[in-house]
Design a protein around this motif. Sequence first.
Motif, PDB file in Angstrom:
ATOM      1  N   LEU A   6       0.871  -1.204   0.123  1.00  0.00           N
ATOM      2  CA  LEU A   6      -0.210  -0.189  -0.190  1.00  0.00           C
ATOM      3  C   LEU A   6       0.951   1.220  -0.038  1.00  0.00           C
ATOM      4  CD1 LEU A   6      -2.577   1.345   0.050  1.00  0.00           C
ATOM      5  CD2 LEU A   6      -2.531   1.315   2.519  1.00  0.00           C
ATOM      6  N   LEU A   7       1.148   1.823  -1.320  1.00  0.00           N
ATOM      7  CA  LEU A   7       1.916   2.778  -1.338  1.00  0.00           C
ATOM      8  C   LEU A   7       1.524   4.155  -1.171  1.00  0.00           C
ATOM      9  CD1 LEU A   7       4.580   4.080  -2.537  1.00  0.00           C
ATOM     10  CD2 LEU A   7       3.276   4.540  -4.379  1.00  0.00           C
ATOM     11  N   ARG A   8       1.725   4.569   0.385  1.00  0.00           N
ATOM     12  CA  ARG A   8       0.783   5.521   1.370  1.00  0.00           C
ATOM     13  C   ARG A   8       1.550   6.700   0.404  1.00  0.00           C
ATOM     14  NH1 ARG A   8      -0.155   4.323   6.231  1.00  0.00           N
ATOM     15  NH2 ARG A   8       0.217   2.475   7.114  1.00  0.00           N
ATOM     16  N   GLY A   9       0.342   7.865   0.817  1.00  0.00           N
ATOM     17  CA  GLY A   9       0.354   9.408   0.354  1.00  0.00           C
ATOM     18  C   GLY A   9       0.195   9.389  -1.443  1.00  0.00           C
ATOM     19  N   ALA A  10       0.229   8.974  -1.693  1.00  0.00           N
ATOM     20  CA  ALA A  10      -0.176   8.443  -3.663  1.00  0.00           C
ATOM     21  C   ALA A  10      -1.379   9.027  -4.251  1.00  0.00           C
ATOM     22  CB  ALA A  10      -0.022   7.167  -4.650  1.00  0.00           C
ATOM     23  N   ARG A  11      -1.145   9.262  -5.174  1.00  0.00           N
ATOM     24  CA  ARG A  11      -2.490   9.883  -6.057  1.00  0.00           C
ATOM     25  C   ARG A  11      -2.421   9.272  -7.034  1.00  0.00           C
ATOM     26  NH1 ARG A  11      -0.189  16.242  -7.498  1.00  0.00           N
ATOM     27  NH2 ARG A  11      -1.600  16.159  -8.903  1.00  0.00           N
ATOM     28  N   HIS A  12      -3.744   8.849  -6.945  1.00  0.00           N
ATOM     29  CA  HIS A  12      -3.403   8.365  -8.493  1.00  0.00           C
ATOM     30  C   HIS A  12      -4.239   9.014  -9.481  1.00  0.00           C
ATOM     31  CE1 HIS A  12      -6.851   4.618  -9.739  1.00  0.00           C
ATOM     32  NE2 HIS A  12      -6.486   5.624 -10.945  1.00  0.00           N
ATOM     33  N   VAL A  13      -2.758   8.693 -10.611  1.00  0.00           N
ATOM     34  CA  VAL A  13      -3.424   9.585 -12.175  1.00  0.00           C
ATOM     35  C   VAL A  13      -3.346   8.200 -13.271  1.00  0.00           C
ATOM     36  CG1 VAL A  13      -1.682  11.487 -13.331  1.00  0.00           C
ATOM     37  CG2 VAL A  13      -1.816  11.499 -11.258  1.00  0.00           C
ATOM     38  N   GLU A  14      -3.611   8.748 -13.935  1.00  0.00           N
ATOM     39  CA  GLU A  14      -4.230   7.927 -15.069  1.00  0.00           C
ATOM     40  C   GLU A  14      -4.433   8.524 -16.972  1.00  0.00           C
ATOM     41  OE1 GLU A  14      -8.090   6.752 -13.598  1.00  0.00           O
ATOM     42  OE2 GLU A  14      -9.080   7.788 -15.477  1.00  0.00           O
ATOM     43  N   VAL A  15      -4.237   8.113 -17.825  1.00  0.00           N
ATOM     44  CA  VAL A  15      -3.851   8.475 -19.092  1.00  0.00           C
ATOM     45  C   VAL A  15      -4.027   8.109 -20.379  1.00  0.00           C
ATOM     46  CG1 VAL A  15      -1.994   8.924 -21.389  1.00  0.00           C
ATOM     47  CG2 VAL A  15      -1.142   9.224 -18.674  1.00  0.00           C
ATOM     48  N   GLN A  16      -5.544   8.381 -20.720  1.00  0.00           N
ATOM     49  CA  GLN A  16      -6.204   7.317 -21.541  1.00  0.00           C
ATOM     50  C   GLN A  16      -5.652   7.170 -22.848  1.00  0.00           C
ATOM     51  OE1 GLN A  16      -9.426   7.620 -21.646  1.00  0.00           O
ATOM     52  NE2 GLN A  16      -9.661   6.832 -23.102  1.00  0.00           N
ATOM     53  N   LEU A  17      -6.013   6.388 -23.221  1.00  0.00           N
ATOM     54  CA  LEU A  17      -5.530   5.725 -24.523  1.00  0.00           C
ATOM     55  C   LEU A  17      -6.804   6.047 -25.953  1.00  0.00           C
ATOM     56  CD1 LEU A  17      -3.478   2.607 -23.598  1.00  0.00           C
ATOM     57  CD2 LEU A  17      -2.508   5.362 -24.174  1.00  0.00           C
ATOM     58  N   MET A  18      -6.049   6.088 -26.831  1.00  0.00           N
ATOM     59  CA  MET A  18      -7.110   6.042 -27.806  1.00  0.00           C
ATOM     60  C   MET A  18      -5.970   5.188 -28.659  1.00  0.00           C
ATOM     61  SD  MET A  18     -10.285   5.703 -29.297  1.00  0.00           S
ATOM     62  CE  MET A  18     -10.810   6.296 -28.013  1.00  0.00           C
ATOM     63  N   ALA A  19      -5.977   4.166 -29.836  1.00  0.00           N
ATOM     64  CA  ALA A  19      -5.602   3.809 -30.688  1.00  0.00           C
ATOM     65  C   ALA A  19      -6.291   3.322 -32.018  1.00  0.00           C
ATOM     66  CB  ALA A  19      -4.650   3.089 -30.128  1.00  0.00           C
ATOM     67  N   ASP A  20      -5.967   3.516 -33.286  1.00  0.00           N
ATOM     68  CA  ASP A  20      -7.062   2.965 -34.506  1.00  0.00           C
ATOM     69  C   ASP A  20      -5.988   1.510 -35.055  1.00  0.00           C
ATOM     70  OD1 ASP A  20      -4.753   3.544 -35.880  1.00  0.00           O
ATOM     71  OD2 ASP A  20      -5.550   5.297 -36.634  1.00  0.00           O
ATOM     72  N   THR A  21      -6.787   0.761 -35.891  1.00  0.00           N
ATOM     73  CA  THR A  21      -5.865   0.047 -36.280  1.00  0.00           C
ATOM     74  C   THR A  21      -5.160  -0.178 -37.351  1.00  0.00           C
ATOM     75  OG1 THR A  21      -7.559  -0.791 -38.387  1.00  0.00           O
ATOM     76  CG2 THR A  21      -8.245  -1.042 -36.344  1.00  0.00           C
ATOM     77  N   HIS A  22      -4.582   1.075 -37.267  1.00  0.00           N
ATOM     78  CA  HIS A  22      -3.297   1.671 -38.833  1.00  0.00           C
ATOM     79  C   HIS A  22      -2.525   1.534 -37.740  1.00  0.00           C
ATOM     80  CE1 HIS A  22      -6.261   1.340 -41.215  1.00  0.00           C
ATOM     81  NE2 HIS A  22      -7.888   2.033 -40.408  1.00  0.00           N
ATOM     82  N   GLY A  23      -2.117   1.976 -36.421  1.00  0.00           N
ATOM     83  CA  GLY A  23      -0.489   2.323 -36.113  1.00  0.00           C
ATOM     84  C   GLY A  23      -0.732   3.229 -35.151  1.00  0.00           C
ATOM     85  N   THR A  24      -1.410   4.119 -34.901  1.00  0.00           N
ATOM     86  CA  THR A  24      -1.589   5.544 -34.818  1.00  0.00           C
ATOM     87  C   THR A  24      -2.138   5.586 -33.056  1.00  0.00           C
ATOM     88  OG1 THR A  24      -2.530   6.801 -36.710  1.00  0.00           O
ATOM     89  CG2 THR A  24      -2.439   7.576 -34.343  1.00  0.00           C
ATOM     90  N   VAL A  25      -1.907   5.765 -31.883  1.00  0.00           N
ATOM     91  CA  VAL A  25      -1.879   5.907 -30.355  1.00  0.00           C
ATOM     92  C   VAL A  25      -2.149   6.888 -29.939  1.00  0.00           C
ATOM     93  CG1 VAL A  25      -1.382   5.134 -28.257  1.00  0.00           C
ATOM     94  CG2 VAL A  25      -0.885   3.476 -30.867  1.00  0.00           C
ATOM     95  N   TRP A  26      -3.539   7.705 -29.741  1.00  0.00           N
ATOM     96  CA  TRP A  26      -2.835   8.960 -28.789  1.00  0.00           C
ATOM     97  C   TRP A  26      -3.031   8.762 -27.077  1.00  0.00           C
ATOM     98  CZ3 TRP A  26      -8.607  11.395 -30.750  1.00  0.00           C
ATOM     99  CH2 TRP A  26      -8.250  12.109 -31.948  1.00  0.00           C
ATOM    100  N   THR A  27      -2.179   9.617 -26.702  1.00  0.00           N
ATOM    101  CA  THR A  27      -2.270   9.510 -25.037  1.00  0.00           C
ATOM    102  C   THR A  27      -2.524  11.334 -25.058  1.00  0.00           C
ATOM    103  OG1 THR A  27       0.080   9.914 -25.188  1.00  0.00           O
ATOM    104  CG2 THR A  27       0.105   7.997 -25.330  1.00  0.00           C
TER     105      THR A  27
END
Length: 661
Positions: A193-214
């Motif tokens: 259990l990591l104390r004092g941490a923040r929960h941060v997340e990154v949204q992905l969107m990727a197509d079938t042609h190799g492009t990936v958005w972060t």
Amino acid sequence: MIERMLVANRGEIARRVQAACRARGISTAAVFSDPDAGARFVLEADVAVRLPGSSPAETYLRIDAVVAAALACGADAVHPGYGFLSENAAFARAVLAAGLTWVGPTPESIDAMGSKVAAKALVAAAGVPVLAELDPASVTEADLPILVKASAGGGGRGMREVHALAELEEAVAAAQREAASAFGDGTVFCEPLLRGARHVEVQLMADTHGTVWTLHERDCSLQRRHQKIVEESPSPGVDATTRTRLHAAARAAAGALGYVGAGTVELLLGDDGRLAFLEVNTRLQVEHPVTEAVHGIDLVGWQIAVAEGAVLPAEPPAAHGHAVEVRLYAEDPSQDWRPASGTLHRLHVPGVDTEFGVPPGAHGLRLDSGVVDGDEVGVHYDPMLAKLIAHGPDRASALRRLVTALRGAEIHGLTTNRGLLVGLLTHPAFTTGGVDTGWLDARDPATLVAGPARVDLAVLAAALVLAERGGSRRATPTGWRNLPSAPVRTTFTHGDDEHVVDHLLVHGRLQSAGDVDHAGVELVSLTPTGAVLAVDGVRHAFRVAVHGAQVEVDSPLGAVSLRWQDPLPEPRAVLAAGAMVAPMPGAVVRVSVTQGQLVAAGDEVLVLEAMKMEHRVLAPTAGTVASVAVAQGDQVAAGTVLAVVSADVPEDAAEPAEERA
């Protein structure tokens, strides 16, 4: 091209996907359980198919039944929403095997992330930092504190903190039960259990042609029991260097999976800058609207487009401004987060610019809700009523817009966490961006709730309106009085408090006002739906709605929910002294006492499961268990007597185990 989309979900997310489909000219299909037969998402779908039963296991978690429903109604694609089967690779394969389009990542990606244990190993090999995995059977004192986590699913279910070895066995068992109920898989594991941490997340969107958005990161640190209740983008205090590291970790995870579609890489950010991988959610997230707001995009629309083979632009639209989302739950934070059920008489939020989409202007207020006025909120599913999202040019303006909307909202019929949300959004620790994932759990939520400023005025306004409506049996319509008469008495309860109002109107003027001193209060106007009261020359308008015995008062001074006490009530059964009743409908998952057992105040008597979460029912006082009226597996209604604890203790009775120790 998709012609008809079956949404394999319910409530708010089903309506969200349906809205995206309608905007693209795609016909919609719904599946529904018996409790959801009259739900809004069912009524709004072009076609709907019944899944017989009430529990998720009987309905929304049945792969065969959902796929059969899609074929029966002529759907050619399936969107899983979030929760239920959204991260189930077997479901994705069944959809594809039936010749339908699956709107989501590949089954292989879901498989890879379906087990959090295997997922951590996979992303670690790609260079993503992870926390060590612990086998529950081998945890030692030196490992504490730890977090027990469900290997499948998310949303805070199947998670328990353990701070002492004596707690471990029950924490693992409870996490397994919750995970099996919510996700159909009771596998759990442990990690530090990591104390004092923040929960941060990154949204992905990727197509079938190799492009990936972060896309811009989201901060979800304000949580209760590992369930998010406030989310925002961008994360306050994250600098460009940290943002680069977050995006690099997300890209590495996406690359390891060959990811396609929408997904989210969740990480912990320590106060020392340390990053630790949590999981990849291979689905749309509840909090996706904040990302949509800051980037001005439709993530569900892009999910559909990617499933149809579209090519993403090389770069996503630039982020602008700040967005904050709150989750409005039917629950009572001051009563151990007890979920509420019943009729939602009214849900109205002033100033909403749009529903289920990006506001038409540069900034605005958005509402995504699965319920409308008059809907019944049951006990079988999550108690979230709605999400409210404010987008502004900066964080302060977004918070101000959101707080104003919450304060002005009319929410009648159910206890909600609205007061807590207002209290959190205005708390200095949050406004300065200083909360971590453990901040809320370390505090008594009752002390954080922003209550109404003047309950006494709200009670007076309610009494006046009831009399005007003829709602009190002793009230005579005020317009027919031309001589002084006896005061009208009206009694209300507000929480645990009783309020008695004796008021008298003479020629429309307020003469007296009961148990609270209302000197300086003037009645300006009165109608069957509200009253305007002037206090020392300052006018306050009160809107009063009456729903049977429930009276809801809304004003700029705060919302007040009252129960009118009928002066001539119908006779009812009197409970035995010490009787413990079910606080909500639910299923008994464990009975912890036996008849004749000695208990201390606060001892666990039994555990109820409602809305996919477990709730402990505790002894209100020390004494002897006189009787136990239910057994494990029983379904009980709210108000059902569960057990009786007598305050009488036999002289030769043994002490409770913890006192003997």
